[in-house]
Structure formats: structure tokens, C-alpha cells
Scaffold this motif. Structure first.
Motif, PDB file in Angstrom:
ATOM      1  N   GLY A 174       0.789  -1.233   0.000  1.00 50.57           N
ATOM      2  CA  GLY A 174       0.000   0.000   0.000  1.00 50.57           C
ATOM      3  C   GLY A 174       0.814   1.271   0.000  1.00 50.57           C
ATOM      4  N   ALA A 175       2.109   1.156   0.259  1.00 51.45           N
ATOM      5  CA  ALA A 175       2.971   2.342   0.322  1.00 51.45           C
ATOM      6  C   ALA A 175       3.835   2.529  -0.921  1.00 51.45           C
ATOM      7  CB  ALA A 175       3.864   2.251   1.559  1.00 51.45           C
ATOM      8  N   VAL A 176       3.705   1.660  -1.935  1.00 52.87           N
ATOM      9  CA  VAL A 176       4.585   1.775  -3.104  1.00 52.87           C
ATOM     10  C   VAL A 176       4.221   3.000  -3.939  1.00 52.87           C
ATOM     11  CG1 VAL A 176       4.936  -0.728  -3.203  1.00 52.87           C
ATOM     12  CG2 VAL A 176       3.128   0.316  -4.592  1.00 52.87           C
ATOM     13  N   PRO A 177       5.187   3.593  -4.629  1.00 51.49           N
ATOM     14  CA  PRO A 177       4.900   4.718  -5.515  1.00 51.49           C
ATOM     15  C   PRO A 177       4.016   4.270  -6.693  1.00 51.49           C
ATOM     16  CG  PRO A 177       7.254   4.555  -5.041  1.00 51.49           C
ATOM     17  CD  PRO A 177       6.631   3.294  -4.553  1.00 51.49           C
ATOM     18  N   THR A 178       3.106   5.135  -7.094  1.00 51.14           N
ATOM     19  CA  THR A 178       2.179   4.803  -8.184  1.00 51.14           C
ATOM     20  C   THR A 178       2.143   5.924  -9.213  1.00 51.14           C
ATOM     21  OG1 THR A 178       0.263   5.770  -7.048  1.00 51.14           O
ATOM     22  CG2 THR A 178       0.737   3.435  -6.627  1.00 51.14           C
ATOM     23  N   GLN A 179       1.505   5.640 -10.328  1.00 55.21           N
ATOM     24  CA  GLN A 179       1.331   6.618 -11.388  1.00 55.21           C
ATOM     25  C   GLN A 179      -0.067   6.498 -11.974  1.00 55.21           C
ATOM     26  OE1 GLN A 179       3.719   5.637 -14.884  1.00 55.21           O
ATOM     27  NE2 GLN A 179       3.710   3.464 -14.284  1.00 55.21           N
ATOM     28  N   ARG A 180      -0.565   7.572 -12.509  1.00 57.54           N
ATOM     29  CA  ARG A 180      -1.828   7.555 -13.242  1.00 57.54           C
ATOM     30  C   ARG A 180      -1.534   7.357 -14.724  1.00 57.54           C
ATOM     31  NH1 ARG A 180      -7.126   9.196 -12.770  1.00 57.54           N
ATOM     32  NH2 ARG A 180      -6.788   9.892 -10.618  1.00 57.54           N
ATOM     33  N   THR A 181      -2.228   6.420 -15.349  1.00 53.61           N
ATOM     34  CA  THR A 181      -2.074   6.177 -16.780  1.00 53.61           C
ATOM     35  C   THR A 181      -3.425   6.360 -17.461  1.00 53.61           C
ATOM     36  OG1 THR A 181      -2.598   3.806 -16.765  1.00 53.61           O
ATOM     37  CG2 THR A 181      -0.339   4.430 -16.176  1.00 53.61           C
ATOM     38  N   SER A 182      -3.448   6.140 -18.760  1.00 52.68           N
ATOM     39  CA  SER A 182      -4.715   6.273 -19.484  1.00 52.68           C
ATOM     40  C   SER A 182      -5.723   5.200 -19.082  1.00 52.68           C
ATOM     41  CB  SER A 182      -4.464   6.187 -20.997  1.00 52.68           C
ATOM     42  OG  SER A 182      -3.836   4.962 -21.334  1.00 52.68           O
ATOM     43  N   ARG A 183      -5.224   4.066 -18.547  1.00 52.08           N
ATOM     44  CA  ARG A 183      -6.109   2.954 -18.165  1.00 52.08           C
ATOM     45  C   ARG A 183      -6.297   2.816 -16.660  1.00 52.08           C
ATOM     46  NH1 ARG A 183      -3.938  -2.482 -20.442  1.00 52.08           N
ATOM     47  NH2 ARG A 183      -5.873  -3.216 -19.480  1.00 52.08           N
ATOM     48  N   PHE A 184      -5.290   3.232 -15.882  1.00 53.65           N
ATOM     49  CA  PHE A 184      -5.312   2.947 -14.452  1.00 53.65           C
ATOM     50  C   PHE A 184      -5.024   4.200 -13.643  1.00 53.65           C
ATOM     51  CE2 PHE A 184      -3.966  -0.914 -16.679  1.00 53.65           C
ATOM     52  CZ  PHE A 184      -4.993  -1.774 -16.289  1.00 53.65           C
ATOM     53  N   GLU A 185      -5.745   4.331 -12.525  1.00 52.99           N
ATOM     54  CA  GLU A 185      -5.621   5.548 -11.726  1.00 52.99           C
ATOM     55  C   GLU A 185      -4.446   5.516 -10.753  1.00 52.99           C
ATOM     56  OE1 GLU A 185      -8.369   6.247  -8.579  1.00 52.99           O
ATOM     57  OE2 GLU A 185      -9.158   4.210  -8.627  1.00 52.99           O
ATOM     58  N   ALA A 186      -4.041   4.330 -10.310  1.00 55.34           N
ATOM     59  CA  ALA A 186      -2.981   4.236  -9.303  1.00 55.34           C
ATOM     60  C   ALA A 186      -2.173   2.967  -9.527  1.00 55.34           C
ATOM     61  CB  ALA A 186      -3.574   4.271  -7.903  1.00 55.34           C
ATOM     62  N   LEU A 187      -1.465   2.918 -10.642  1.00 60.94           N
ATOM     63  CA  LEU A 187      -0.674   1.754 -11.039  1.00 60.94           C
ATOM     64  C   LEU A 187       0.724   1.853 -10.432  1.00 60.94           C
ATOM     65  CD1 LEU A 187      -0.608  -0.763 -13.005  1.00 60.94           C
ATOM     66  CD2 LEU A 187       0.490   0.786 -14.644  1.00 60.94           C
TER      67      LEU A 187
END
Length: 205
Positions: A174-187
Motif C-alpha cells: 500500500g505504500a509503493v509509488p504509483t502513477q496515473r495512466t490512461s487505463r489505471f488511476e494508481a498503477l
């Protein structure tokens, strides 16, 4: 219970007792059934989930179907919302969506179980009875995800189990860095992989 669950239990009873299925004198004919446990071996460590087949029979049956067919092996936690949920059951590390044959199961969110920290629930679309293979683990208490009423807006998300070991692993994911992409909000920037998912009792046989 669904007919399939009842049939499976009947086969199990016959296999365990023999043709007569008669208990020894002085033994109880009814013994408590242990709740099934599923282990998710992830790239961050192991998570053990205890399921609730009496309260969510169709949901548990569906989840175990995917586990035993090894559907979840190699999939990732593709949605990680800090202080909310971690979600899996769709995407491989190569960004390929894995298709399930399930068309959507009955929403069992009215079973009394709540979306508390560490509880396991089914993900779905805006349609209440659309859950298939995706599931999530609550990182905190999320009462807004609970059943309120049998309406389109009030169905909530069906809880069908809980984390009994490895909550530290859940928190680390739950603490890993994420990114928003065209398909996913918190990948996650780096894939968090379910290397293997299996029923704990199967590993002991």
C-alpha cells in the motif's frame, strides 16, 4: 449455499467417512468446519487470507475457482490507493489483461461483514452484480464501501474474508509509488506480482 457448493461438500463427506459415513459410537456426527485459507505469495512476501463461505458462499466459491485454476498466478496489484485499498485480479506484469470466464456474480455485500482494515472484498463496476475476478484488501476502515440498502447506489462491495497473516506485507504494498495512466488511476511504478495463489489445505496434502 449454492448447489455446486453443496455437491462439493457431499463428495468431501463421502470421501472422508467411507461408504457408510457412520461415526464411531460416542462421536459427534457434526464437526466444526475450518474456514478455507488462501495464501498469496507476492513479490513483497506472503499474505494469508481466511474466507467466509457461510456468509458469502457464491463469492468464496468464485474466488476459489480462480485460485484453483491458477488464474491469479502472475497477476499484479494494479491499483494501489494509499490509505484506501490494494486491488488485484486483472493485470499481468506485462500490462496484459487476463480474461475470466465468469460473467458476474451475485453481490453478497448484505452479509453483515464490513469493509474494515484488513478485510477482503470483491471489486466490481458501477453495476452491483458485476464482480468477476478482481478483489481488494482494505488498508483502513472504509464504511462508505459497505452495504446500505438494495438499491443501485446502496449495494456496496461484498466482503468475503480477512487477512490473518501478512498485514505488514499488505501495508508495504500500500505504500509503493504509483502513477496515473490512461487505463489505471494508481498503477505501481514497479509491478507488485502475485507469484502464486493457492488454497493452504492443498499445500498440505
Amino acid at each position: 449455499m449454492t448447489p455446486r457448493v453443496l455437491a462439493a461438500l457431499s463428495v468431501l463427506v463421502i470421501a472422508c467417512t467411507g461408504s457408510e459415513g457412520t461415526p464411531e459410537s460416542g462421536e459427534s456426527a457434526v464437526t466444526p468446519q475450518a474456514k478455507p485459507q488462501v495464501v498469496l505469495e507476492t513479490s513483497f512476501g506472503a499474505i494469508t487470507l481466511e474466507l467466509e463461505p457461510e456468509l458469502a458462499p457464491e463469492t468464496v466459491e468464485n474466488f476459489l475457482l480462480h485460485v484453483r485454476s491458477r488464474f491469479y498466478d502472475g497477476l499484479t496489484f494494479h491499483r494501489v490507493r494509499k490509505d484506501f485499498v490494494i486491488q488485484a485480479g486483472l493485470l499481468t506484469a506485462d500490462m496484459v489483461s487476463r480474461k475470466t470466464q465468469i460473467m458476474g456474480i451475485r453481490n453478497e455485500a448484505a452479509n453483515g461483514l464490513k469493509n474494515l482494515r484488513g478485510m477482503l472484498a470483491m471489486a466490481r463496476t458501477s453495476e452491483p452484480h458485476s464482480a468477476t475476478s478482481e478483489f481488494f484488501i482494505n488498508l483502513k476502515d472504509n464504511p462508505r464501501l459497505d452495504f446500505r440498502e438494495s438499491t443501485y447506489e446502496g449495494w456496496g462491495y461484498a466482503v468475503f474474508g480477512r487477512v490473518v497473516e501478512g498485514m505488514d506485507v499488505v501495508d508495504a504494498i500500500g505504500a509503493v509509488p504509483t502513477q496515473r495512466t490512461s487505463r489505471f488511476e494508481a498503477l505501481p511504478l514497479e509491478p507488485v506480482v502475485i507469484e502464486r495463489a493457492y488454497l493452504k489445505s492443498d499445500s498440505l496434502s
